[in-house]
Design a protein around this motif. Structure first.
Motif, PDB file in Angstrom:
ATOM      1  N   GLY A  67       0.828  -1.194   0.000  1.00 10.76           N
ATOM      2  CA  GLY A  67       0.000   0.000   0.000  1.00 10.76           C
ATOM      3  C   GLY A  67       0.862   1.243   0.000  1.00 10.76           C
ATOM      4  O   GLY A  67       2.068   1.172   0.267  1.00 10.76           O
ATOM      5  N   CYS A  68       0.246   2.380  -0.319  1.00  8.83           N
ATOM      6  CA  CYS A  68       0.999   3.628  -0.363  1.00  8.83           C
ATOM      7  C   CYS A  68       0.064   4.823  -0.261  1.00  8.83           C
ATOM      8  O   CYS A  68      -1.147   4.710  -0.462  1.00  8.83           O
ATOM      9  N   CYS A  69       0.660   5.963   0.056  1.00 10.78           N
ATOM     10  CA  CYS A  69      -0.071   7.221   0.135  1.00 10.78           C
ATOM     11  C   CYS A  69       0.963   8.339   0.171  1.00 10.78           C
ATOM     12  O   CYS A  69       2.075   8.149   0.661  1.00 10.78           O
ATOM     13  N   VAL A  81      -3.426  14.988   0.454  1.00 12.46           N
ATOM     14  CA  VAL A  81      -3.302  13.541   0.519  1.00 12.46           C
ATOM     15  C   VAL A  81      -3.551  13.014  -0.889  1.00 12.46           C
ATOM     16  O   VAL A  81      -4.540  13.368  -1.520  1.00 12.46           O
ATOM     17  N   GLY A  82      -2.652  12.201  -1.387  1.00  9.55           N
ATOM     18  CA  GLY A  82      -2.820  11.701  -2.741  1.00  9.55           C
ATOM     19  C   GLY A  82      -2.243  10.319  -2.935  1.00  9.55           C
ATOM     20  O   GLY A  82      -1.510   9.792  -2.093  1.00  9.55           O
ATOM     21  N   LYS A  83      -2.608   9.746  -4.038  1.00  9.31           N
ATOM     22  CA  LYS A  83      -2.056   8.473  -4.484  1.00  9.31           C
ATOM     23  C   LYS A  83      -2.142   7.379  -3.427  1.00  9.31           C
ATOM     24  O   LYS A  83      -1.197   6.647  -3.187  1.00  9.31           O
ATOM     25  N   MET A  84      -3.326   7.278  -2.803  1.00  9.58           N
ATOM     26  CA  MET A  84      -3.519   6.195  -1.845  1.00  9.58           C
ATOM     27  C   MET A  84      -3.955   4.947  -2.595  1.00  9.58           C
ATOM     28  O   MET A  84      -4.901   4.979  -3.384  1.00  9.58           O
ATOM     29  N   ALA A  85      -3.246   3.867  -2.347  1.00 10.18           N
ATOM     30  CA  ALA A  85      -3.559   2.587  -2.984  1.00 10.18           C
ATOM     31  C   ALA A  85      -3.219   1.457  -2.026  1.00 10.18           C
ATOM     32  O   ALA A  85      -2.236   1.541  -1.287  1.00 10.18           O
ATOM     33  N   VAL A  86      -4.028   0.410  -2.055  1.00 11.61           N
ATOM     34  CA  VAL A  86      -3.772  -0.797  -1.270  1.00 11.61           C
ATOM     35  C   VAL A  86      -3.949  -1.991  -2.211  1.00 11.61           C
ATOM     36  O   VAL A  86      -4.951  -2.080  -2.920  1.00 11.61           O
ATOM     37  N   ALA A  87      -2.962  -2.869  -2.222  1.00 18.71           N
ATOM     38  CA  ALA A  87      -3.020  -4.065  -3.071  1.00 18.71           C
ATOM     39  C   ALA A  87      -4.236  -4.899  -2.704  1.00 18.71           C
ATOM     40  O   ALA A  87      -4.632  -4.975  -1.536  1.00 18.71           O
ATOM     41  N   GLY A  88      -4.826  -5.548  -3.701  1.00 21.85           N
ATOM     42  CA  GLY A  88      -6.019  -6.355  -3.484  1.00 21.85           C
ATOM     43  C   GLY A  88      -5.864  -7.360  -2.361  1.00 21.85           C
ATOM     44  O   GLY A  88      -6.761  -7.526  -1.533  1.00 21.85           O
ATOM     45  N   LEU A  93      -7.584  -4.863   5.804  1.00 21.94           N
ATOM     46  CA  LEU A  93      -6.696  -4.854   6.969  1.00 21.94           C
ATOM     47  C   LEU A  93      -6.580  -3.464   7.601  1.00 21.94           C
ATOM     48  O   LEU A  93      -5.689  -3.230   8.405  1.00 21.94           O
ATOM     49  N   ASN A  94      -7.462  -2.550   7.191  1.00 20.11           N
ATOM     50  CA  ASN A  94      -7.463  -1.200   7.765  1.00 20.11           C
ATOM     51  C   ASN A  94      -6.226  -0.389   7.368  1.00 20.11           C
ATOM     52  O   ASN A  94      -5.833   0.532   8.081  1.00 20.11           O
ATOM     53  N   LEU A  95      -5.599  -0.746   6.246  1.00 16.97           N
ATOM     54  CA  LEU A  95      -4.379  -0.054   5.841  1.00 16.97           C
ATOM     55  C   LEU A  95      -4.647   1.372   5.386  1.00 16.97           C
ATOM     56  O   LEU A  95      -3.819   2.256   5.586  1.00 16.97           O
ATOM     57  N   GLY A  96      -5.806   1.621   4.771  1.00 19.80           N
ATOM     58  CA  GLY A  96      -6.141   2.988   4.385  1.00 19.80           C
ATOM     59  C   GLY A  96      -6.166   3.902   5.594  1.00 19.80           C
ATOM     60  O   GLY A  96      -5.629   5.003   5.573  1.00 19.80           O
ATOM     61  N   TRP A  97      -6.795   3.435   6.665  1.00 22.46           N
ATOM     62  CA  TRP A  97      -6.859   4.207   7.913  1.00 22.46           C
ATOM     63  C   TRP A  97      -5.458   4.443   8.458  1.00 22.46           C
ATOM     64  O   TRP A  97      -5.113   5.555   8.855  1.00 22.46           O
ATOM     65  N   ARG A  98      -4.638   3.396   8.466  1.00 17.85           N
ATOM     66  CA  ARG A  98      -3.271   3.524   8.999  1.00 17.85           C
ATOM     67  C   ARG A  98      -2.430   4.472   8.155  1.00 17.85           C
ATOM     68  O   ARG A  98      -1.624   5.236   8.693  1.00 17.85           O
ATOM     69  N   ASN A 120     -12.819  10.952  -6.946  1.00 18.02           N
ATOM     70  CA  ASN A 120     -13.933  10.809  -7.875  1.00 18.02           C
ATOM     71  C   ASN A 120     -15.100  10.161  -7.144  1.00 18.02           C
ATOM     72  O   ASN A 120     -14.905   9.249  -6.334  1.00 18.02           O
ATOM     73  N   GLU A 121     -16.316  10.610  -7.455  1.00 17.75           N
ATOM     74  CA  GLU A 121     -17.505  10.105  -6.754  1.00 17.75           C
ATOM     75  C   GLU A 121     -17.664   8.594  -6.865  1.00 17.75           C
ATOM     76  O   GLU A 121     -18.319   7.973  -6.029  1.00 17.75           O
ATOM     77  N   ALA A 122     -17.057   7.971  -7.875  1.00 19.09           N
ATOM     78  CA  ALA A 122     -17.141   6.515  -8.014  1.00 19.09           C
ATOM     79  C   ALA A 122     -16.324   5.790  -6.938  1.00 19.09           C
ATOM     80  O   ALA A 122     -16.535   4.594  -6.711  1.00 19.09           O
ATOM     81  N   GLN A 123     -15.429   6.473  -6.286  1.00 19.44           N
ATOM     82  CA  GLN A 123     -14.573   5.880  -5.252  1.00 19.44           C
ATOM     83  C   GLN A 123     -15.311   5.863  -3.910  1.00 19.44           C
ATOM     84  O   GLN A 123     -14.873   6.441  -2.918  1.00 19.44           O
ATOM     85  N   THR A 124     -16.439   5.177  -3.878  1.00 19.87           N
ATOM     86  CA  THR A 124     -17.337   5.232  -2.713  1.00 19.87           C
ATOM     87  C   THR A 124     -16.688   4.691  -1.440  1.00 19.87           C
ATOM     88  O   THR A 124     -16.905   5.245  -0.358  1.00 19.87           O
ATOM     89  N   HIS A 125     -15.902   3.633  -1.546  1.00 25.33           N
ATOM     90  CA  HIS A 125     -15.249   3.086  -0.352  1.00 25.33           C
ATOM     91  C   HIS A 125     -14.225   4.067   0.196  1.00 25.33           C
ATOM     92  O   HIS A 125     -14.145   4.269   1.413  1.00 25.33           O
ATOM     93  N   ALA A 126     -13.458   4.685  -0.689  1.00 27.85           N
ATOM     94  CA  ALA A 126     -12.467   5.666  -0.247  1.00 27.85           C
ATOM     95  C   ALA A 126     -13.153   6.875   0.378  1.00 27.85           C
ATOM     96  O   ALA A 126     -12.733   7.357   1.438  1.00 27.85           O
TER      97      ALA A 126
END
Length: 156
Positions: A67-69, A81-88, A93-98, A120-126
């Motif tokens: 993952g990265c941010c 805050v940009g370029k947040m990504a977590v591998a499938g 695992l709550n990595l976005g929060w961390r 983007n509005e399609a990124q509902t989980h984010a």
């Protein structure tokens, strides 16, 4: 794998390939074009982010990036805050929060007044994650990204 197996690290040059691939994966999977600013920050993270007062965080499991941010310094003293990504394989695992916690910690230590992001509005989980983390919606802002139609900030 559990969340305890993952550490949040500061970017190192050996993270360059994962930085690019993690971000390209979510952009392409989302049906987005790799725009000029994407190419810049993914191709030259040191020059585009780090040398301008920003930070990049990499979530690692067993030394492998999952993952990265990034935090990009803004003219008002805040950070984008940009370029947040977590591998499938690492989702759930709550990595976005961390990663957001790491971003907020650096921003607070620097005395930043706010965190800002575009998505983007399609990124509902984010977007749901950002709202749980304390971000609120803003009116439209100038952006270099054609895909952005949601703007948010968290006052610190």
């Amino acid at each position: 794998m559990s969340a305890a197996d993952v550490t949040i690290e500061h970017y190192r040059p050996d993270h360059a390939g994962a930085w690019r691939s993690l971000n390209e994966e979510w952009l392409i999977a989302g049906g987005y074009a790799l725009e000029a600013k994407d190419q810049l920050v993914l191709g030259d993270p040191r020059g585009a982010i780090l040398d301008k007062g920003g930070f990049i965080f990499i979530a690692e499991r067993g030394g492998e990036p999952v993952g990265c941010c990034s935090l990009m310094a803004m003219a008002d003293g805040g950070y984008e805050v940009g370029k947040m990504a977590v591998a499938g394989a690492a989702r759930g695992l709550n990595l976005g929060w961390r990663l957001l916690e790491a971003c907020e910690g650096e921003a607070r230590a620097a005395g930043a007044p706010r965190l800002y992001l575009e998505t983007n509005e399609a990124q509902t989980h984010a977007i749901a994650l950002y709202r749980r983390f304390g971000f609120v919606d803003l009116p439209p802002q100038p952006t270099p990204y054609a895909r952005c139609d949601v703007w948010m900030e968290k006052r610190l």
